[in-house]
Write a protein that holds these residues in place. Sequence first.
Motif, PDB file in Angstrom:
ATOM      1  N   ALA A  87      50.872  36.192  40.265  1.00 24.57           N
ATOM      2  CA  ALA A  87      49.436  36.251  40.474  1.00 24.57           C
ATOM      3  C   ALA A  87      48.847  37.557  41.004  1.00 24.57           C
ATOM      4  O   ALA A  87      47.987  37.967  40.364  1.00 24.57           O
ATOM      5  N   ALA A  88      49.415  38.030  42.025  1.00 23.62           N
ATOM      6  CA  ALA A  88      49.158  39.259  42.288  1.00 23.62           C
ATOM      7  C   ALA A  88      49.187  40.595  41.381  1.00 23.62           C
ATOM      8  O   ALA A  88      48.636  41.584  41.276  1.00 23.62           O
ATOM      9  N   ALA A  89      50.150  40.375  40.408  1.00 17.63           N
ATOM     10  CA  ALA A  89      50.523  41.315  39.265  1.00 17.63           C
ATOM     11  C   ALA A  89      49.251  41.033  37.998  1.00 17.63           C
ATOM     12  O   ALA A  89      49.655  41.806  37.214  1.00 17.63           O
ATOM     13  N   GLY A  90      48.714  39.974  38.013  1.00 17.77           N
ATOM     14  CA  GLY A  90      47.517  39.710  37.382  1.00 17.77           C
ATOM     15  C   GLY A  90      48.263  38.860  36.285  1.00 17.77           C
ATOM     16  O   GLY A  90      47.685  38.620  35.162  1.00 17.77           O
TER      17      GLY A  90
ATOM     18  N   THR B  17      53.064  33.681  43.640  1.00 15.78           N
ATOM     19  CA  THR B  17      52.198  34.295  44.547  1.00 15.78           C
ATOM     20  C   THR B  17      52.221  35.739  43.809  1.00 15.78           C
ATOM     21  O   THR B  17      51.055  36.686  43.690  1.00 15.78           O
ATOM     22  N   ALA B  18      53.420  36.367  43.755  1.00 20.77           N
ATOM     23  CA  ALA B  18      53.628  37.712  43.304  1.00 20.77           C
ATOM     24  C   ALA B  18      53.162  37.814  41.822  1.00 20.77           C
ATOM     25  O   ALA B  18      52.622  38.884  41.408  1.00 20.77           O
TER      26      ALA B  18
ATOM     27  N   LEU C 145      57.235  43.036  40.005  1.00 13.99           N
ATOM     28  CA  LEU C 145      56.579  42.155  41.251  1.00 13.99           C
ATOM     29  C   LEU C 145      56.737  42.930  42.577  1.00 13.99           C
ATOM     30  O   LEU C 145      57.672  43.686  42.501  1.00 13.99           O
TER      31      LEU C 145
ATOM     32  N   ARG D 223      56.653  32.134  46.777  1.00 12.21           N
ATOM     33  CA  ARG D 223      56.597  33.567  46.477  1.00 12.21           C
ATOM     34  C   ARG D 223      56.603  34.350  45.189  1.00 12.21           C
ATOM     35  O   ARG D 223      55.692  35.129  44.869  1.00 12.21           O
TER      36      ARG D 223
END
Length: 208
Positions: free
Chosen positions: A28-31, A25-26, A208, A22
């Motif tokens: 990566a989602a935050a760039g 993934t978070a 995040l 998790r």
Amino acid sequence: MPARFITLEGGEGAGKTTLSLRLATALAAAGVPVLRTREPGGAPGAEALRALMLHGGVAWDPVAEAMLMFAARREHVAKTIRPALDAGIWVVCDRFADSTLAYQCHGHGLDRTVWQRLAEVALDGFAPDLTLVLDLPPDAGMARALSRGAPDRFERMGAAFHARVHAAFLAIAEAEPERCAVLDAAQPPDAVFAAAASAVAARLGIAL
């Protein structure tokens, strides 16, 4: 901002693998470029040693076991972790040197000076920027771990061993509060992740 090294620690079944996924993934989602890895393992040589230590059926002498752990860790750092950090990639790792201190020293009775000497040789001062310690009572953790399938060698250790390991992680966190944050792993996964995200934001400056 430089790349950061985050480790997750705790006893069996505490939820480290779930949380590491998790978090990665978070991030990566935050760039944030991120690599998720584990110990023992994370590099070809280290994975070979993992199979030997967890499933090889050998009752290792504590010093020999610690040497193998640090040999795997040296390969992991040299071949995977440092190259990623040097390339600007954050690293989220399931277990690191604290696990050897907890399992081999507190669990098996290895003298801490042996751990310290091995760490000095293998790591040369390298350490995580943030360690998230997942705190779960050992009986609850073992129930989770055993529900996953056939236990590995460490999961087959007795209740007293796992109690010592659990106490060790809390002692490590208490001794190094600037590096470690303790999370209540008995909470639902969403709450554990929220606490981890809060620690990452407060310590490393990433929301995040």
